[in-house]
Design a protein around this motif. Structure first.
Motif, PDB file in Angstrom:
ATOM      1  N   LYS A 170       0.857  -1.179   0.000  1.00  0.00           N
ATOM      2  CA  LYS A 170       0.000   0.000   0.000  1.00  0.00           C
ATOM      3  C   LYS A 170       0.894   1.229   0.000  1.00  0.00           C
ATOM      4  CE  LYS A 170      -3.697   2.279   2.555  1.00  0.00           C
ATOM      5  NZ  LYS A 170      -4.627   2.152   3.697  1.00  0.00           N
ATOM      6  N   PRO A 171       0.982   1.952  -1.114  1.00  0.00           N
ATOM      7  CA  PRO A 171       1.861   3.123  -1.208  1.00  0.00           C
ATOM      8  C   PRO A 171       1.133   4.412  -0.869  1.00  0.00           C
ATOM      9  CG  PRO A 171       1.048   2.575  -3.370  1.00  0.00           C
ATOM     10  CD  PRO A 171       0.383   1.611  -2.410  1.00  0.00           C
ATOM     11  N   LEU A 172       1.866   5.500  -0.914  1.00  0.00           N
ATOM     12  CA  LEU A 172       1.320   6.850  -0.841  1.00  0.00           C
ATOM     13  C   LEU A 172       1.321   7.471  -2.234  1.00  0.00           C
ATOM     14  CD1 LEU A 172       3.092   8.267   2.321  1.00  0.00           C
ATOM     15  CD2 LEU A 172       0.640   8.477   1.905  1.00  0.00           C
ATOM     16  N   ILE A 173       0.286   8.226  -2.546  1.00  0.00           N
ATOM     17  CA  ILE A 173       0.260   9.006  -3.777  1.00  0.00           C
ATOM     18  C   ILE A 173       0.432  10.478  -3.402  1.00  0.00           C
ATOM     19  CG2 ILE A 173      -1.090   9.742  -5.770  1.00  0.00           C
ATOM     20  CD1 ILE A 173      -2.581   7.089  -5.632  1.00  0.00           C
ATOM     21  N   ASN A 174       1.416  11.117  -3.999  1.00  0.00           N
ATOM     22  CA  ASN A 174       1.718  12.505  -3.709  1.00  0.00           C
ATOM     23  C   ASN A 174       1.633  13.313  -5.014  1.00  0.00           C
ATOM     24  OD1 ASN A 174       2.595  14.837  -2.462  1.00  0.00           O
ATOM     25  ND2 ASN A 174       4.755  14.228  -2.362  1.00  0.00           N
ATOM     26  N   PHE A 175       0.629  14.083  -5.309  1.00  0.00           N
ATOM     27  CA  PHE A 175      -0.260  14.673  -4.343  1.00  0.00           C
ATOM     28  C   PHE A 175      -1.593  14.959  -5.002  1.00  0.00           C
ATOM     29  CE2 PHE A 175       1.594  18.117  -6.733  1.00  0.00           C
ATOM     30  CZ  PHE A 175       0.613  19.091  -6.811  1.00  0.00           C
ATOM     31  N   ILE A 176      -2.616  15.360  -4.191  1.00  0.00           N
ATOM     32  CA  ILE A 176      -3.849  15.929  -4.729  1.00  0.00           C
ATOM     33  C   ILE A 176      -4.131  17.225  -3.974  1.00  0.00           C
ATOM     34  CG2 ILE A 176      -4.870  13.741  -5.450  1.00  0.00           C
ATOM     35  CD1 ILE A 176      -6.590  13.868  -2.905  1.00  0.00           C
ATOM     36  N   SER A 177      -4.976  18.074  -4.556  1.00  0.00           N
ATOM     37  CA  SER A 177      -5.348  19.328  -3.913  1.00  0.00           C
ATOM     38  C   SER A 177      -6.585  19.876  -4.600  1.00  0.00           C
ATOM     39  CB  SER A 177      -4.209  20.350  -4.007  1.00  0.00           C
ATOM     40  OG  SER A 177      -4.106  20.838  -5.335  1.00  0.00           O
ATOM     41  N   LEU A 178      -7.071  21.002  -4.085  1.00  0.00           N
ATOM     42  CA  LEU A 178      -8.206  21.705  -4.684  1.00  0.00           C
ATOM     43  C   LEU A 178      -7.762  22.804  -5.639  1.00  0.00           C
ATOM     44  CD1 LEU A 178     -10.498  22.060  -1.529  1.00  0.00           C
ATOM     45  CD2 LEU A 178     -10.796  20.492  -3.452  1.00  0.00           C
ATOM     46  N   GLN A 179      -6.493  22.714  -6.086  1.00  0.00           N
ATOM     47  CA  GLN A 179      -5.934  23.765  -6.941  1.00  0.00           C
ATOM     48  C   GLN A 179      -6.775  23.995  -8.191  1.00  0.00           C
ATOM     49  OE1 GLN A 179      -1.918  23.022  -8.184  1.00  0.00           O
ATOM     50  NE2 GLN A 179      -1.560  25.122  -8.790  1.00  0.00           N
ATOM     51  N   ASP A 180      -7.219  22.913  -8.805  1.00  0.00           N
ATOM     52  CA  ASP A 180      -8.065  23.024  -9.992  1.00  0.00           C
ATOM     53  C   ASP A 180      -9.478  22.573  -9.644  1.00  0.00           C
ATOM     54  OD1 ASP A 180      -7.486  20.421  -9.540  1.00  0.00           O
ATOM     55  OD2 ASP A 180      -6.704  19.982 -11.541  1.00  0.00           O
ATOM     56  N   ASN A 181      -9.898  23.038  -8.446  1.00  0.00           N
ATOM     57  CA  ASN A 181     -11.179  22.620  -7.874  1.00  0.00           C
ATOM     58  C   ASN A 181     -11.156  21.105  -7.643  1.00  0.00           C
ATOM     59  OD1 ASN A 181     -12.445  25.198  -7.678  1.00  0.00           O
ATOM     60  ND2 ASN A 181     -12.608  25.185  -9.916  1.00  0.00           N
ATOM     61  N   GLU A 182     -11.830  20.332  -8.493  1.00  0.00           N
ATOM     62  CA  GLU A 182     -11.924  18.908  -8.210  1.00  0.00           C
ATOM     63  C   GLU A 182     -11.322  18.055  -9.322  1.00  0.00           C
ATOM     64  OE1 GLU A 182     -15.579  15.902  -7.068  1.00  0.00           O
ATOM     65  OE2 GLU A 182     -15.921  18.062  -6.889  1.00  0.00           O
ATOM     66  N   ALA A 183     -10.737  18.684 -10.328  1.00  0.00           N
ATOM     67  CA  ALA A 183     -10.313  17.946 -11.526  1.00  0.00           C
ATOM     68  C   ALA A 183      -9.291  16.867 -11.217  1.00  0.00           C
ATOM     69  CB  ALA A 183      -9.765  18.923 -12.565  1.00  0.00           C
ATOM     70  N   LEU A 184      -8.233  17.213 -10.482  1.00  0.00           N
ATOM     71  CA  LEU A 184      -7.193  16.234 -10.179  1.00  0.00           C
ATOM     72  C   LEU A 184      -7.691  15.166  -9.215  1.00  0.00           C
ATOM     73  CD1 LEU A 184      -4.233  15.665 -10.899  1.00  0.00           C
ATOM     74  CD2 LEU A 184      -3.572  16.947  -8.851  1.00  0.00           C
ATOM     75  N   ILE A 185      -8.486  15.595  -8.253  1.00  0.00           N
ATOM     76  CA  ILE A 185      -9.060  14.634  -7.301  1.00  0.00           C
ATOM     77  C   ILE A 185      -9.915  13.610  -8.031  1.00  0.00           C
ATOM     78  CG2 ILE A 185     -10.785  14.436  -5.458  1.00  0.00           C
ATOM     79  CD1 ILE A 185      -9.650  17.018  -4.284  1.00  0.00           C
ATOM     80  N   ARG A 186     -10.684  14.081  -9.000  1.00  0.00           N
ATOM     81  CA  ARG A 186     -11.582  13.201  -9.740  1.00  0.00           C
ATOM     82  C   ARG A 186     -10.819  12.127 -10.511  1.00  0.00           C
ATOM     83  NH1 ARG A 186     -14.974  17.055 -11.045  1.00  0.00           N
ATOM     84  NH2 ARG A 186     -13.731  17.685 -12.833  1.00  0.00           N
ATOM     85  N   LYS A 187      -9.583  12.430 -10.903  1.00  0.00           N
ATOM     86  CA  LYS A 187      -8.782  11.468 -11.664  1.00  0.00           C
ATOM     87  C   LYS A 187      -7.988  10.521 -10.764  1.00  0.00           C
ATOM     88  CE  LYS A 187      -8.077  14.663 -15.562  1.00  0.00           C
ATOM     89  NZ  LYS A 187      -7.071  15.500 -16.271  1.00  0.00           N
TER      90      LYS A 187
END
Length: 896
Positions: A405-422
């Protein structure tokens, strides 16, 4: 066991070429499979398994049956479904488990198949089982978590297409060293699979129930899933008999049940109807375990890592990041991926427990580089990985390479939800934790600087991740951002203190989440001489505030207490300066102090360099280093040291001296369970590289050939993982290998022996009937006048069986038993040495003579199972429930 008890002939299986292919009996003798299902149902079992343990295209290809994979699985499921429905009553529903075995590939240390190909194979098998009406899918005897992940993804693909889900269960097998074959412990496996909704997670096969005590206890303590225990009836003795009776197996499992550890029990290799009947009676006497796992933040690679408040900070080594390390970036740019992994290993040696991996170089193919790097890295790095990329394709590829189980770096709300959604769906799909930065889409200052704004963004992100995407709080790692505290930018004056206080606020607001920082960002732009001290002091205060993970160069950490008071004061004045113009004074003081000092005067400066450095201070002597290269499986610097060694030693003296000394130590470490198979293979690769480098300097190019070994899996057996590992180890230790492949009959072996004149013959086989085939094979050797020394190995063999059966049948030659790959190497070295071999034969003869004499004094015993058996399908029994029985049964699809 039940199939073997029928004493089937080649014609029953469909011909000589198909003999031993139990799965083909679905086509040729469905009546026998139906009888076996009904025998177990008659004694009261709740679940029967389909006869599909080896029914992937990968496995059936060896019998030429790959084109029938889907049909075979469908018919096997229908057959079991018919039997289960026949014996189902309103008071006792009977269920069918669709059996998916481990295949013949362990992809974490073999590269003969890709993750995508494995997923495709599992999909075809699962589709047939699903359409045949199984109640759930069971991945059993699992040896590699990457295989499990490929299988799970295949089922998700299938369920999406069918618009219907059925439960999925996983059952692993633990090797004698206490881990799965690919290296993971039970704890590491749990971390890898915790994101799934499994019907149960358990153990099957192995050596018997007693050996399962510790891993079952661990599962019971930590697992969010129901726990299954499906052991062998011990291991076969020298006559192929399984010695643990039904009462013996039930006695051990009774203890497990009394402790409240178990939900399902059953029998694997060596168990028969009487075993299952005993377990049916046992199940009625106990209540099952009720899962109540603790809330833990878990990560894993091959090894397990729990992130706790008691041990902080966990160090994330940052040198395998092209942004953080110029040397690493240069190695990646030159395509030296194997050498680049040594930088990761150096970080682990200096205390890192997680490795940060970033390969984002603008003018290179990041996807291709990530694949190339991880091919080497997963064989050398046991720690969890932190995958850093903004490209979802790269992240998804990296996740297919992670056992754990790894870590994914990173997500944020920088582009609202676009990166989170992917990215969040990828984390949930494969099982990964997420680093969430306190950044949003604010047009003026998207990166939060003040503690209140950092917390505000964290609150918005938390609600989105947990409510909309279902992310567990334990899988959220906040990065409240670190800014340079001394670069003169007025926006960031006082930002270090804001970050420290933000850690405190976020941990108070979200106690089940964790925090992480890239520490060295705080000192960007300051004199190199002071950066290490400032980083260490900043880290100290962050940890006091609650920081859990620190991304930093593990080789450059300075203990806080060892930093002189004057330097500590300078750093703290700078870190805690308020955001005003007066705050510039600490910056000036800091810069003036460190610029006035020479780097050589820096206290506590570590005398460490990147791998491959020419610095020789504190290095071990040359010959010791050569041994260490082999022990560590490292090739960085190996060729240079070999060239230096050639000035004082001949090539063969180097091979037979320090290099072989290193390989001997590898064998000892493996025997002591301190190395896993993947690490042994890395040592073999280092040995291969060393020998290849030395060969041109030898007077006789063939002098490095220690002898010729012919390897074969015996007739009727298609298993070759063990044999192929032996080939790699022996070949990289100076032996020439003739690999005859699988299902090799005695006459072909005899012909090949006469053609190649090997110094050693190695016979392999996984099944108990393969052990008896070895006896028949060596009888033919004797009749043909073959005298070549013989090594035999395989899961069903024991030293006694070799002594009493195989050695007795090989009247013209010597037989030695290789318990594992490293003992095979040691035996091979003895056999090709005339003096050692004579002593070995004398000792072997004496031991066997004494054993025969001792057996003659014992009273004869009646074995519990007389007939040979192959690795059988496990038959778990669903324990009675404390709540109404129908509640559990509704978990399973009961419609045929």
């Amino acid at each position: 066991t039940a199939i073997q008890a029928r004493n089937l002939q080649a014609t029953d299986f469909g011909g000589t070429d198909l003999e031993g292919c139990n799965e083909n009996l679905i086509f040729t003798r469905p009546d026998i499979i139906q009888e076996i299902h009904e025998e177990y149902l008659k004694v009261g079992c709740d679940i029967i398994e389909t006869n599909t343990f080896s029914s992937t295209s990968l496995s059936l290809t060896k019998y030429g049956l790959a084109h029938l994979t889907e049909e075979q699985n469908r018919l096997a499921a229908l057959l079991a479904r018919r039997a289960a429905d026949k014996y189902s009553t309103p008071n006792q529903l009977r269920f069918v488990a669709g059996s998916l075995g481990p295949t013949s590939q362990t992809i974490s240390f073999t590269e003969s198949v890709t993750f995508e190909t494995l997923q495709e194979n599992y999909y075809i098998q699962a589709k047939g089982l699903f359409e045949g009406g199984v109640d759930y899918l069971l991945f059993e005897t699992c040896q590699d978590t990457r295989n499990i992940k490929a299988g799970i993804l295949a089922t998700e693909q299938l369920f999406a297409e069918k618009g219907e889900r059925i439960p999925v269960a996983v059952s692993i097998t633990i090797e004698p060293m206490g881990n799965m074959l690919a290296g993971q412990s039970v704890e590491a496996l749990l971390a890898s699979l915790a994101h799934l909704d499994l019907l149960y997670l358990g153990l099957n096969c192995a050596t018997g129930p007693e050996f399962m005590t510790d891993p079952i206890r661990t599962l019971a303590r930590l697992s969010p899933f129901r726990v299954a225990c499906v052991p062998n009836a011990g291991l076969p003795d020298e006559n192929g008999c399984y010695l643990e009776s039904p009462s013996m197996v039930a006695n051990v499992l009774s203890r497990f049940l009394s402790n409240g550890w178990i939900n399902l029990i059953g029998g694997c290799c060596g168990s028969h109807v009487d075993h299952v009947q005993a377990l049916v009676e046992l199940a009625a006497q106990h209540r099952p375990r009720i899962p109540s796992p603790p809330h833990h933040s878990l990560l894993s690679g091959v090894d397990y890592l729990e992130i706790t408040e008691n041990v902080r900070p966990i160090i994330v080594g940052d040198r395998s990041n092209v942004v953080a390390s110029r040397k690493f970036k240069a190695l990646i740019g030159d395509g030296k991926f194997d050498e680049a992994t040594e930088i990761s290993r150096a970080q682990l040696k200096h205390g890192a427990q997680i490795i940060d991996v970033c390969l984002t170089i603008p003018d290179r193919d990041e996807l291709k580089d990530m694949r190339s790097f991880l091919r080497f890295a997963i064989k050398k790095i046991r720690a969890p990985l932190m995958i850093e990329s903004s490209d979802p394709r790269v992240i998804e590829l990296a996740l297919t390479y992670c056992q754990g189980k790894p870590l994914i770096n990173f997500i944020s709300l920088q582009d609202n939800e676009a990166l989170i959604r992917k990215i969040v769906p990828l984390a949930k799909k494969f099982g990964a934790s997420l680093i969430v930065k306190t950044i949003d889409s604010d047009p003026t200052l998207e990166m939060a600087v003040s503690r209140t704004r950092k917390l505000e963004i964290a609150v918005k992100s938390y609600q989105l991740l947990t409510d909309k995407y279902g992310v567990s709080p334990e899988d959220i790692y906040w990065d409240p951002l670190v800014f340079p505290c001394g670069n003169g930018d007025s926006n960031y004056l006082g930002s270090a203190l804001e970050t420290i206080e933000a850690i405190r606020l976020i941990k108070e607001q979200f106690p089940r989440t964790k925090t992480v920082l890239r520490i060295s960002n705080v000192s960007i732009g300051l004199p190199n001489g002071g950066r290490e001290a400032l980083n260490s002091i900043f880290l100290h205060h962050c940890v006091k505030a609650g920081l859990d993970l620190a991304i930093i160069n593990a080789e450059k950490l300075i203990p806080y207490a060892s930093i002189p008071e004057v330097e500590r004061k300078l750093s703290e004045n700078l870190l805690f300066a308020a955001g005003t113009l007066k705050a510039r004074a600490p910056v000036a003081a800091f810069i003036l102090y460190y610029r006035s000092r020479k780097s050589s005067e820096q206290p506590n400066k570590r005398n460490q360099t990147d791998p491959g450095s020419t610095e020789v201070e504190n290095r071990p002597p040359l010959l010791e280093r050569l041994s260490n290269f082999i022990i560590e499986g490292s090739k960085v610097g190996l060729l240079e040291d070999l060239t230096a060694a050639l000035k004082i030693l001949k090539p063969l003296e180097i091979i037979n001296g320090p290099l072989m000394k290193g390989m001997d130590q590898v064998g000892k470490l493996f025997s002591a369970n301190k190395l896993i198979v993947a690490e042994v293979l890395q040592s073999a690769e280092a040995m291969k590289a060393a020998v290849a480098h030395l060969e041109p300097f030898m007077e006789n190019r063939d002098a490095s050939n220690r002898g010729t070994v012919m390897l074969a899996t015996v007739k009727g057996d298609v298993h070759d993982i063990g044999k192929n590992l032996v080939e790699i180890i022996l070949a990289n230790n100076g032996f020439k290998i003739v690999n005859m492949g699988i299902k090799v009959p005695p006459d072909q072996l005899i012909q090949a022996i006469r053609e190649h004149q090997p110094d050693i013959i190695g016979l392999s086989g996984l099944l108990v009937k393969s052990a008896h085939q070895m006896v028949a094979t060596v009888e033919d050797f004797s009749k043909a006048g073959i005298t070549t020394p013989l090594m035999v190995g395989g899961a069903a063999l024991s030293s006694k069986f070799v002594d009493k059966q195989i050695a007795k049948a090989y009247t013209t030659g010597t037989v030695a038993y290789a318990q594992d790959v490293m003992s095979g190497l040691n035996l091979a070295k003895i056999i090709v040495d005339p003096v050692q071999f004579e002593a070995f034969k004398t000792a072997l003869l004496k031991r066997r003579t004494e054993a025969i004499a001792s057996d003659a004094l014992r009273k004869p015993t009646t074995p519990f199972i007389q007939l040979p058996q192959q690795r059988s399908q496990s038959i778990p029994i669903l324990a009675n429930l404390p709540q109404p029985a129908d509640l559990e049964r509704h978990i399973l699809r009961t419609t045929p």
